[in-house]
Design a protein around this motif. Structure first.
Motif, PDB file in Angstrom:
ATOM      1  N   PHE A 399       0.980  -1.380  -0.019  1.00 21.90           N
ATOM      2  CA  PHE A 399      -0.297   0.330  -0.118  1.00 21.90           C
ATOM      3  C   PHE A 399       1.561   1.162  -0.638  1.00 21.90           C
ATOM      4  CE2 PHE A 399      -2.903   2.515   2.487  1.00 21.90           C
ATOM      5  CZ  PHE A 399      -3.824   3.283   1.736  1.00 21.90           C
ATOM      6  N   GLU A 400       1.521   1.153   0.972  1.00 20.86           N
ATOM      7  CA  GLU A 400       2.456   2.480   0.904  1.00 20.86           C
ATOM      8  C   GLU A 400       3.288   2.744  -0.048  1.00 20.86           C
ATOM      9  OE1 GLU A 400       4.012   2.572   5.210  1.00 20.86           O
ATOM     10  OE2 GLU A 400       1.967   2.774   5.874  1.00 20.86           O
ATOM     11  N   SER A 401       4.233   1.164  -0.878  1.00 24.71           N
ATOM     12  CA  SER A 401       5.638   1.223  -1.627  1.00 24.71           C
ATOM     13  C   SER A 401       4.738   2.241  -2.627  1.00 24.71           C
ATOM     14  CB  SER A 401       6.100   0.283  -1.819  1.00 24.71           C
ATOM     15  OG  SER A 401       4.883  -0.476  -2.285  1.00 24.71           O
ATOM     16  N   ALA A 402       3.875   1.330  -2.848  1.00 25.12           N
ATOM     17  CA  ALA A 402       3.043   2.394  -4.558  1.00 25.12           C
ATOM     18  C   ALA A 402       2.533   3.603  -4.232  1.00 25.12           C
ATOM     19  CB  ALA A 402       1.693   1.154  -4.250  1.00 25.12           C
ATOM     20  N   LEU A 403       1.665   3.992  -3.030  1.00 23.85           N
ATOM     21  CA  LEU A 403       1.628   5.516  -2.916  1.00 23.85           C
ATOM     22  C   LEU A 403       2.804   6.505  -2.942  1.00 23.85           C
ATOM     23  CD1 LEU A 403      -0.936   6.206  -0.281  1.00 23.85           C
ATOM     24  CD2 LEU A 403      -0.965   6.675  -2.338  1.00 23.85           C
ATOM     25  N   ASN A 404       3.730   5.589  -2.188  1.00 27.44           N
ATOM     26  CA  ASN A 404       4.775   6.404  -2.900  1.00 27.44           C
ATOM     27  C   ASN A 404       5.655   6.714  -4.386  1.00 27.44           C
ATOM     28  OD1 ASN A 404       4.920   7.404  -0.291  1.00 27.44           O
ATOM     29  ND2 ASN A 404       6.413   5.297  -0.148  1.00 27.44           N
ATOM     30  N   GLN A 405       5.517   5.798  -5.016  1.00 31.87           N
ATOM     31  CA  GLN A 405       5.415   6.030  -6.423  1.00 31.87           C
ATOM     32  C   GLN A 405       5.035   6.567  -6.609  1.00 31.87           C
ATOM     33  OE1 GLN A 405       4.901   2.054  -7.604  1.00 31.87           O
ATOM     34  NE2 GLN A 405       6.947   0.857  -7.051  1.00 31.87           N
ATOM     35  N   GLU A 406       4.077   6.480  -6.855  1.00 28.59           N
ATOM     36  CA  GLU A 406       2.626   7.259  -7.519  1.00 28.59           C
ATOM     37  C   GLU A 406       2.747   8.853  -6.709  1.00 28.59           C
ATOM     38  OE1 GLU A 406      -0.392   5.430  -8.422  1.00 28.59           O
ATOM     39  OE2 GLU A 406       0.415   4.270  -9.290  1.00 28.59           O
ATOM     40  N   GLN A 407       3.017   9.343  -5.546  1.00 27.80           N
ATOM     41  CA  GLN A 407       3.397  10.414  -5.606  1.00 27.80           C
ATOM     42  C   GLN A 407       4.977  11.656  -5.539  1.00 27.80           C
ATOM     43  OE1 GLN A 407       1.235   9.701  -1.747  1.00 27.80           O
ATOM     44  NE2 GLN A 407      -0.287   8.919  -2.139  1.00 27.80           N
ATOM     45  N   GLY A 416      -5.063  13.458  -6.330  1.00 31.88           N
ATOM     46  CA  GLY A 416      -5.710  11.782  -6.343  1.00 31.88           C
ATOM     47  C   GLY A 416      -4.992  11.040  -7.140  1.00 31.88           C
ATOM     48  N   ALA A 417      -3.935  10.639  -6.409  1.00 29.39           N
ATOM     49  CA  ALA A 417      -2.823   9.583  -7.506  1.00 29.39           C
ATOM     50  C   ALA A 417      -3.639   8.398  -6.925  1.00 29.39           C
ATOM     51  CB  ALA A 417      -1.537   9.596  -6.494  1.00 29.39           C
ATOM     52  N   MET A 418      -3.639   8.055  -8.485  1.00 28.79           N
ATOM     53  CA  MET A 418      -4.878   6.553  -8.146  1.00 28.79           C
ATOM     54  C   MET A 418      -3.953   4.881  -8.669  1.00 28.79           C
ATOM     55  SD  MET A 418      -8.225   8.179  -9.902  1.00 28.79           S
ATOM     56  CE  MET A 418      -7.900   8.296 -10.450  1.00 28.79           C
ATOM     57  N   PHE A 419      -4.546   4.028  -8.112  1.00 31.85           N
ATOM     58  CA  PHE A 419      -4.562   2.776  -8.734  1.00 31.85           C
ATOM     59  C   PHE A 419      -4.971   1.482  -8.053  1.00 31.85           C
ATOM     60  CE2 PHE A 419      -2.426   2.503  -4.162  1.00 31.85           C
ATOM     61  CZ  PHE A 419      -2.865   1.818  -3.446  1.00 31.85           C
ATOM     62  N   GLN A 420      -5.177   0.819  -8.466  1.00 30.93           N
ATOM     63  CA  GLN A 420      -5.659  -0.497  -8.414  1.00 30.93           C
ATOM     64  C   GLN A 420      -5.476  -1.432  -7.396  1.00 30.93           C
ATOM     65  OE1 GLN A 420      -6.635  -3.533 -11.715  1.00 30.93           O
ATOM     66  NE2 GLN A 420      -8.783  -3.349 -10.662  1.00 30.93           N
ATOM     67  N   ILE A 426     -10.150   0.414  -5.792  1.00 30.22           N
ATOM     68  CA  ILE A 426      -9.272   1.488  -6.408  1.00 30.22           C
ATOM     69  C   ILE A 426      -9.087   2.745  -5.507  1.00 30.22           C
ATOM     70  CG2 ILE A 426      -8.792   3.715  -7.778  1.00 30.22           C
ATOM     71  CD1 ILE A 426     -11.355   2.618  -9.276  1.00 30.22           C
ATOM     72  N   VAL A 427      -7.400   2.875  -5.158  1.00 24.46           N
ATOM     73  CA  VAL A 427      -6.986   3.603  -4.140  1.00 24.46           C
ATOM     74  C   VAL A 427      -6.644   4.937  -4.742  1.00 24.46           C
ATOM     75  CG1 VAL A 427      -5.552   4.013  -1.901  1.00 24.46           C
ATOM     76  CG2 VAL A 427      -6.141   1.002  -3.011  1.00 24.46           C
ATOM     77  N   SER A 432      -8.883  14.637   1.742  1.00 27.99           N
ATOM     78  CA  SER A 432      -9.191  14.336   2.997  1.00 27.99           C
ATOM     79  C   SER A 432      -8.735  12.806   4.043  1.00 27.99           C
ATOM     80  CB  SER A 432     -10.792  13.609   3.279  1.00 27.99           C
ATOM     81  OG  SER A 432     -10.918  13.427   2.335  1.00 27.99           O
ATOM     82  N   GLY A 433      -8.121  12.333   3.121  1.00 26.82           N
ATOM     83  CA  GLY A 433      -7.276  11.141   2.800  1.00 26.82           C
ATOM     84  C   GLY A 433      -7.323  10.483   2.312  1.00 26.82           C
ATOM     85  N   LEU A 434      -6.672   9.241   2.770  1.00 25.38           N
ATOM     86  CA  LEU A 434      -7.076   7.298   1.600  1.00 25.38           C
ATOM     87  C   LEU A 434      -8.121   8.004   1.264  1.00 25.38           C
ATOM     88  CD1 LEU A 434      -3.863   5.480   1.491  1.00 25.38           C
ATOM     89  CD2 LEU A 434      -4.321   7.056   0.342  1.00 25.38           C
TER      90      LEU A 434
END
Ligand code: ADP
Ligand code: MG
Length: 600
Positions: A399-407, A416-420, A426-427, A432-434
């Motif tokens: 969850f976190e690593s994916a987020l980091n990559q996309e941000q 609104g970085a997004m991934f499935q 879809i995250v 306001s948050g995740l």
């Protein structure tokens, strides 16, 4: 001048009374079944033919009647249930007016067979339009069996006034359901012609609800219980998320008698306030027990209205019982709670400082009193996919690593970085948050609003096929397609009748794939399922059915453009928070909660 006033003969007086008591086959069903329950039956069988127009028969194993009582029961104002006016205020039986049998026998071909347990032989009486045709001893089972043939045969105007069979049958089923709910400990069965419609074994109320309304109610019910000196309220409410689009299954009983009361209905819906999608109606079956001296049931001959001497007090207790069951006495809405607890459970498996986590989160949940929610459902096993608690929700590391990559920068993170995630969610990083979006629920919402708009706006774009396909349907489905033809065209379908029960489909709505046959058949199937389960207006049903058929599904890998289009589409919707059938589309894991978890 001579005197001109005369007393009416009984047969006419009975016929006039019948006008009030017996409006349609369903009223006779109600009266006869209530008599069976008043007679202490533990098994009640209802057989109808031609939606009750040809035959209504109720067979019970209750106390039966003596020969004299059998004859007396057919007299107007003859009852075993009250003797004095005071008894009216101590009523514990369903009947008390003593007019039902006399009225029904005045407007039908009527046959009564009854035997008390200690008697060797029972009594059979045949009556036609109030006239006793025969009476004789008969060998029969203990209990009472009453057949009502050709209701209103002697009043053609009323007979012609009856509605089409499906309508009359719906009324009969309604009465049957009400009585079956009020008496779960009694076995009931219902036959229409030779088809067995219901076979209900003695059971707990929760099980009776599931047997009557279907498996989709399993795991969706919360128990209500509240008591004061004046009244006691028990029963079940449905989860807010499972509320229907039409006011359907809402039942209030007072001392086991089904009643209609808008004021108490309001008490329930106001307890649900803030938890329901707009224009949706929660399920409830509530039983109010109150000393009969505080009510007056004598206000209307068909007795679904009732007067309380302190209606406001009853209102307050009903509302409190529902609020308690919803767990909304103190805090946040249940919808957030459900998502919270899933994430809380799963996250907590992946963090080192679990103790700390629990203090931070679960204590706030305790305070919200919502933790009891799941306990309330113990009674009924959960099998709905929506409420399976075992679904993996969030794997923290990925969850976190994916987020980091996309941000790469803050700007993008906020917007609104997004991934499935797990081919199901879809995250999305939001201010306001995740945000965690349910891909199927969200897509259904997007498509539903799109199709609903098309249905309002006339002919939709069609994608023509090179090789039109022939489809053969059952006669009933064929008739259905003809009935909704113009709506199907509005959506973008193109087809022509092509022989008996067949169509040639030459076009489908743009963007709905290339298998016309599968789409068309699937749509009709879904439409029928919706029709029986949700009772929606035609256009909503159709838009919802097509949305269900054409949405992305769980397990489906999405391309980035698809993710983008679903999310943008969702937040452009007029009601983005719920799928068309009322499931939540997304949940936000708030920044403040994330922060409090990492607080040093
Ligand atoms: P009410 O139910 O208001 O008393 P009805 O006309 O429905 O009036 O019935 C008259 C009487 O017939 C009842 O009071 C009861 O004594 C008797 N009776 C009717 N149906 C049954 C039954 N299924 N089993 C036993 N007794 C019955
Ligand atoms: Mg009665």
């Amino acid at each position: 001048m001579p005197d001109i006033i005369q007393l009416l003969p009984d047969s006419i007086a009975n016929q006039i009374a019948a006008g009030e008591v017996v409006q349609r086959p369903a009223s006779a069903v109600k009266e006869l079944m209530e008599n069976s329950l008043d007679a202490g039956a533990t098994s009640v069988k209802l057989i109808v033919k031609d939606s009750g127009k040809a035959l209504i028969q109720v067979v019970d194993n209750g106390m039966g009647m003596s020969e004299t009582d059998a004859r007396m029961s057919l007299e107007r104002h003859a009852t075993s249930k009250i003797r004095t006016a005071d008894d009216l205020f101590r009523l514990r039986t369903m009947g008390f007016r003593g007019e039902a049998l006399a009225s029904i026998a005045a407007v039908s071909q009527f046959e009564l067979r009854t035997r008390q347990e200690h008697q060797d032989l029972g009594t059979q009486i045949n009556v036609e339009a109030s006239e006793v045709k025969s009476q004789s001893p008969v060998a029969c089972e203990k209990g009472t069996s009453i057949s009502v043939k050709n209701l209103f045969f002697n009043i053609p105007a009323r007979r012609n006034f009856l509605k089409a069979n499906p309508v009359e049958m719906r009324h009969i089923i309604e009465e049957f359901q009400r009585l079956a709910l009020a008496h779960p400990q009694v076995a009931f069965s219902l036959y229409h012609s030779d088809d067995l419609i219901y076979e209900l074994l003695p059971s707990k109320l929760s099980q009776r609800i599931v047997s009557l309304f279907g498996k989709s109610f399993q795991g969706q019910l919360a128990a209500c219980q509240e008591q004061t000196d004046l009244v006691k309220v028990t029963g079940y409410i449905g989860r807010p998320e499972s509320a229907r689009k039409t006011r359907g299954e809402q039942f209030i009983f007072v001392n086991q008698r089904f009643i209609k009361n808008n004021y108490l209905n309001h008490a329930v819906t106001s307890a649900f306030e803030g938890l329901l999608v707009e224009n949706s109606f929660p399920f409830y079956v509530l039983f109010i027990e109150i000393d009969p001296k505080h009510i007056d049931v004598n206000v209307h001959p068909t007795k679904t209205e009732i007067k309380f001497d302190d209606e406001r007090a009853v209102y307050a207790v009903v509302k409190a019982s529902v609020k308690l069951a919803l767990g909304t006495h103190n805090l946040a809405p249940a919808i957030d709670f459900k998502a919270d607890i899933n994430i809380v459970n799963k996250l907590s498996q992946n963090i080192s400082n679990e103790q700390y986590f629990n203090e931070q989160f679960t204590s706030s949940l305790n305070r919200s009193n919502l933790q009891n929610w799941d306990k309330l459902f113990d009674d009924v096993p959960a099998d709905s996919k929506l409420f399976q608690k075992t679904q993996p929700v969030v794997n923290t590391l990925r969850f976190e690593s994916a987020l980091n990559q996309e941000q790469p920068n803050e700007e993008k993170q906020e917007s609104g970085a997004m991934f499935q995630f797990q081919n199901r969610y879809i995250v999305r990083a939001a201010k306001s948050g995740l945000m965690i979006i349910d891909q199927q629920a969200a897509h259904e919402r997007v498509l539903f609003e799109k199709y609903a708009a098309r249905l309002k706006g006339g002919a939709g774009n069609s994608q023509q096929s090179l090789f039109p396909q022939a489809i053969t349907l059952s006669p009933a489905d064929f008739a259905l397609v003809i009935e909704i033809e113009s709506e199907l065209v509005s959506l973008g379908f193109r087809f022509e009748v092509f022989g008996k029960n067949s169509f040639q489909v030459s076009g489908v709505p743009v963007g709905c794939g290339s298998n016309e046959k599968e789409l068309f058949e699937g749509l009709i199937e879904q439409f029928k399922i919706n029709q029986s389960e949700l009772e929606l207006p035609l256009q909503d049903n159709l838009a919802m059915a097509l949305a269900r058929r054409t949405s992305v599904k769980y397990g489906q890998k999405l391309m980035n453009e698809e993710i983008q289009s679903i999310v943008e589409g969702l937040f452009a919707c007029s009601k983005p928070n719920f799928s068309p059938d009322g499931h939540p589309t997304f949940f936000t894991f708030e920044t403040s909660k994330i922060e409090s978890y990492f607080t040093r």
